[in-house]
Motif scaffolding. Structure first.
Motif, PDB file in Angstrom:
ATOM      1  N   GLY A 230      -9.575 -49.357 -14.684  1.00  8.42           N
ATOM      2  CA  GLY A 230      -8.887 -50.011 -13.585  1.00  8.42           C
ATOM      3  C   GLY A 230      -8.890 -49.258 -12.276  1.00  8.42           C
ATOM      4  O   GLY A 230      -8.189 -49.647 -11.337  1.00  8.42           O
ATOM      5  N   SER A 231      -9.670 -48.176 -12.186  1.00 10.89           N
ATOM      6  CA  SER A 231      -9.772 -47.403 -10.952  1.00 10.89           C
ATOM      7  C   SER A 231     -11.239 -47.164 -10.628  1.00 10.89           C
ATOM      8  O   SER A 231     -12.114 -47.324 -11.482  1.00 10.89           O
ATOM      9  CB  SER A 231      -9.047 -46.061 -11.082  1.00 10.89           C
ATOM     10  N   LEU A 232     -11.490 -46.773  -9.385  1.00 10.44           N
ATOM     11  CA  LEU A 232     -12.844 -46.446  -8.958  1.00 10.44           C
ATOM     12  C   LEU A 232     -12.974 -44.942  -8.773  1.00 10.44           C
ATOM     13  O   LEU A 232     -12.172 -44.331  -8.059  1.00 10.44           O
ATOM     14  CB  LEU A 232     -13.175 -47.125  -7.625  1.00 10.44           C
ATOM     15  N   THR A 233     -13.970 -44.348  -9.422  1.00 14.15           N
ATOM     16  CA  THR A 233     -14.318 -42.961  -9.150  1.00 14.15           C
ATOM     17  C   THR A 233     -15.413 -42.956  -8.098  1.00 14.15           C
ATOM     18  O   THR A 233     -16.443 -43.608  -8.253  1.00 14.15           O
ATOM     19  CB  THR A 233     -14.793 -42.248 -10.420  1.00 14.15           C
ATOM     20  N   LEU A 234     -15.184 -42.230  -7.016  1.00 10.10           N
ATOM     21  CA  LEU A 234     -16.100 -42.164  -5.886  1.00 10.10           C
ATOM     22  C   LEU A 234     -16.771 -40.800  -5.880  1.00 10.10           C
ATOM     23  O   LEU A 234     -16.097 -39.769  -5.973  1.00 10.10           O
ATOM     24  CB  LEU A 234     -15.344 -42.386  -4.577  1.00 10.10           C
ATOM     25  N   TRP A 235     -18.096 -40.802  -5.744  1.00  9.11           N
ATOM     26  CA  TRP A 235     -18.873 -39.572  -5.842  1.00  9.11           C
ATOM     27  C   TRP A 235     -19.455 -39.174  -4.491  1.00  9.11           C
ATOM     28  O   TRP A 235     -20.267 -39.898  -3.917  1.00  9.11           O
ATOM     29  CB  TRP A 235     -20.012 -39.743  -6.848  1.00  9.11           C
TER      30      TRP A 235
ATOM     31  N   ALA B  18      -1.926 -52.930   0.797  1.00  6.17           N
ATOM     32  CA  ALA B  18      -0.686 -52.151   0.851  1.00  6.17           C
ATOM     33  C   ALA B  18      -0.592 -51.119  -0.265  1.00  6.17           C
ATOM     34  O   ALA B  18       0.067 -50.082  -0.100  1.00  6.17           O
ATOM     35  CB  ALA B  18       0.514 -53.089   0.792  1.00  6.17           C
ATOM     36  N   THR B  19      -1.237 -51.363  -1.407  1.00  6.40           N
ATOM     37  CA  THR B  19      -1.098 -50.456  -2.555  1.00  6.40           C
ATOM     38  C   THR B  19      -2.286 -49.518  -2.740  1.00  6.40           C
ATOM     39  O   THR B  19      -2.187 -48.544  -3.478  1.00  6.40           O
ATOM     40  CB  THR B  19      -0.912 -51.263  -3.854  1.00  6.40           C
ATOM     41  N   THR B  20      -3.401 -49.800  -2.092  1.00  4.21           N
ATOM     42  CA  THR B  20      -4.612 -49.006  -2.293  1.00  4.21           C
ATOM     43  C   THR B  20      -4.457 -47.595  -1.723  1.00  4.21           C
ATOM     44  O   THR B  20      -3.978 -47.406  -0.610  1.00  4.21           O
ATOM     45  CB  THR B  20      -5.815 -49.680  -1.616  1.00  4.21           C
ATOM     46  N   ARG B  21      -4.866 -46.631  -2.524  1.00  2.95           N
ATOM     47  CA  ARG B  21      -4.909 -45.249  -2.036  1.00  2.95           C
ATOM     48  C   ARG B  21      -6.129 -44.548  -2.622  1.00  2.95           C
ATOM     49  O   ARG B  21      -6.572 -44.860  -3.729  1.00  2.95           O
ATOM     50  CB  ARG B  21      -3.636 -44.489  -2.401  1.00  2.95           C
ATOM     51  N   ILE B  22      -6.667 -43.609  -1.855  1.00 12.36           N
ATOM     52  CA  ILE B  22      -7.814 -42.817  -2.301  1.00 12.36           C
ATOM     53  C   ILE B  22      -7.417 -41.346  -2.260  1.00 12.36           C
ATOM     54  O   ILE B  22      -7.000 -40.840  -1.211  1.00 12.36           O
ATOM     55  CB  ILE B  22      -9.047 -43.047  -1.415  1.00 12.36           C
ATOM     56  N   SER B  23      -7.523 -40.673  -3.381  1.00  9.30           N
ATOM     57  CA  SER B  23      -7.135 -39.265  -3.459  1.00  9.30           C
ATOM     58  C   SER B  23      -8.273 -38.427  -4.036  1.00  9.30           C
ATOM     59  O   SER B  23      -9.033 -38.893  -4.887  1.00  9.30           O
ATOM     60  CB  SER B  23      -5.882 -39.100  -4.321  1.00  9.30           C
ATOM     61  N   LYS B  24      -8.369 -37.205  -3.569  1.00  8.05           N
ATOM     62  CA  LYS B  24      -9.376 -36.277  -4.087  1.00  8.05           C
ATOM     63  C   LYS B  24      -8.908 -35.741  -5.431  1.00  8.05           C
ATOM     64  O   LYS B  24      -7.771 -35.297  -5.566  1.00  8.05           O
ATOM     65  CB  LYS B  24      -9.582 -35.132  -3.100  1.00  8.05           C
TER      66      LYS B  24
ATOM     67  N   SER C 136      -7.267 -46.168  -6.399  1.00  7.46           N
ATOM     68  CA  SER C 136      -6.399 -46.900  -7.315  1.00  7.46           C
ATOM     69  C   SER C 136      -5.437 -47.759  -6.508  1.00  7.46           C
ATOM     70  O   SER C 136      -5.231 -47.535  -5.310  1.00  7.46           O
ATOM     71  CB  SER C 136      -5.618 -45.935  -8.218  1.00  7.46           C
ATOM     72  N   GLY C 137      -4.830 -48.748  -7.180  1.00  4.42           N
ATOM     73  CA  GLY C 137      -3.920 -49.628  -6.465  1.00  4.42           C
ATOM     74  C   GLY C 137      -2.942 -50.343  -7.356  1.00  4.42           C
ATOM     75  O   GLY C 137      -2.386 -51.370  -6.972  1.00  4.42           O
ATOM     76  N   GLY C 138      -2.744 -49.843  -8.579  1.00  2.85           N
ATOM     77  CA  GLY C 138      -1.811 -50.490  -9.486  1.00  2.85           C
ATOM     78  C   GLY C 138      -2.378 -51.757 -10.090  1.00  2.85           C
ATOM     79  O   GLY C 138      -3.577 -52.022 -10.027  1.00  2.85           O
ATOM     80  N   GLU C 139      -1.510 -52.557 -10.693  1.00  2.00           N
ATOM     81  CA  GLU C 139      -1.964 -53.779 -11.357  1.00  2.00           C
ATOM     82  C   GLU C 139      -2.536 -54.775 -10.351  1.00  2.00           C
ATOM     83  O   GLU C 139      -3.489 -55.492 -10.645  1.00  2.00           O
ATOM     84  CB  GLU C 139      -0.802 -54.418 -12.129  1.00  2.00           C
ATOM     85  N   ILE C 140      -1.931 -54.857  -9.161  1.00  2.00           N
ATOM     86  CA  ILE C 140      -2.422 -55.745  -8.115  1.00  2.00           C
ATOM     87  C   ILE C 140      -3.022 -54.888  -7.012  1.00  2.00           C
ATOM     88  O   ILE C 140      -2.311 -54.160  -6.315  1.00  2.00           O
ATOM     89  CB  ILE C 140      -1.292 -56.631  -7.553  1.00  2.00           C
TER      90      ILE C 140
END
Length: 238
Positions: free
Chosen positions: A103-108, A125-131, A117-121
């Protein structure tokens, strides 16, 4: 590269398709997507959205409307609206590849990995990208999904080191990587240029670009969450 016609508010790709126009707002309240005028590195589908990566950005279409990259209204943010987010990094991190796991995207990037990631929906507003990690990898070979792990590659001199990567969404605290070739250093050559997974047979095939009749085969077996065997085989067609 995809262009944009200012006069008609249309996205103009270099291939034929019907892209939605901007119906509301302007460049401030409803800006054009960040891939306009920049090279697109990857294209993918994720949670019923068409996605692109360009430079340090991930751009996702409106939910279920794959050719719309503009918000429905400039007055409020809807959960289904397109998403345009950049990685959080102190250094330049061009996104080269993408894998969807749990349910998440790994970015290379070449020297770092990020998790979108962004939760179930998944919404703007919920999307975040973290290292999540800083592994050096060779993105000319696309990372491949192996069960709930990702196999990535690093060229060192005349050899290719192969790693199994567990995204942080599965390991909660942080992403980790295990070198699968630690017991056979130098066995897989640097001329490897592609990898293909056979999930049904627990096999990964590596293509040797210099010798098109030679394949390297990796077979894995997981028991009680532990990797019991990690052999590499060479398959030579004479």
């Amino acid at each position: 590269t995809i262009g944009y016609n200012i006069d008609s508010n249309e996205i103009v790709p270099n291939f034929k398709t019907s892209w939605d126009k901007r119906r509301k707002g302007n460049d401030d309240s409803n800006p054009i997507p960040s891939f306009i005028g920049y090279p697109i590195t990857t294209m993918f589908f994720f949670k019923n959205r068409l996605g692109f990566t360009s430079e340090e950005n991930v751009i996702l279409s409106e939910t279920g409307s794959y050719y719309n990259f503009f918000a429905t209204t400039a007055m409020e943010i809807l959960d289904s609206d397109p998403i345009d987010a950049s990685v959080d990094s102190d250094t330049v991190s061009i996104i080269r590849n993408v894998n969807a796991v749990a349910g998440s995207l790994t970015l290379w990037a070449d020297n770092a990995q990020f998790l979108l990631s962004g939760g179930e929906i998944l919404s703007p507003a919920t999307t975040r990208i973290s290292k999540t990690s800083s592994y050096n990898c060779d993105n000319t070979i696309n990372p491949v999904l192996l069960d709930n792990e990702i196999m990535f590659f690093r060229r060192v001199g005349d050899r290719t080191d192969v790693f199994s990567y567990s995204p942080s969404s599965l390991n909660t605290d942080k992403s980790t990587a295990e070198e699968l070739t630690s017991h056979c250093k130098g066995y897989v050559p640097s001329s490897i240029n592609d990898a293909v997974v056979s999930s049904a047979n627990n096999l990964v095939f590596f293509l040797d670009a210099e010798s098109r009749k030679k394949l390297y085969v990796y077979r894995h077996h997981i028991h009680n969450n532990e990797r019991e065997i990690t052999p590499f085989l060479e398959w030579l067609d004479t």
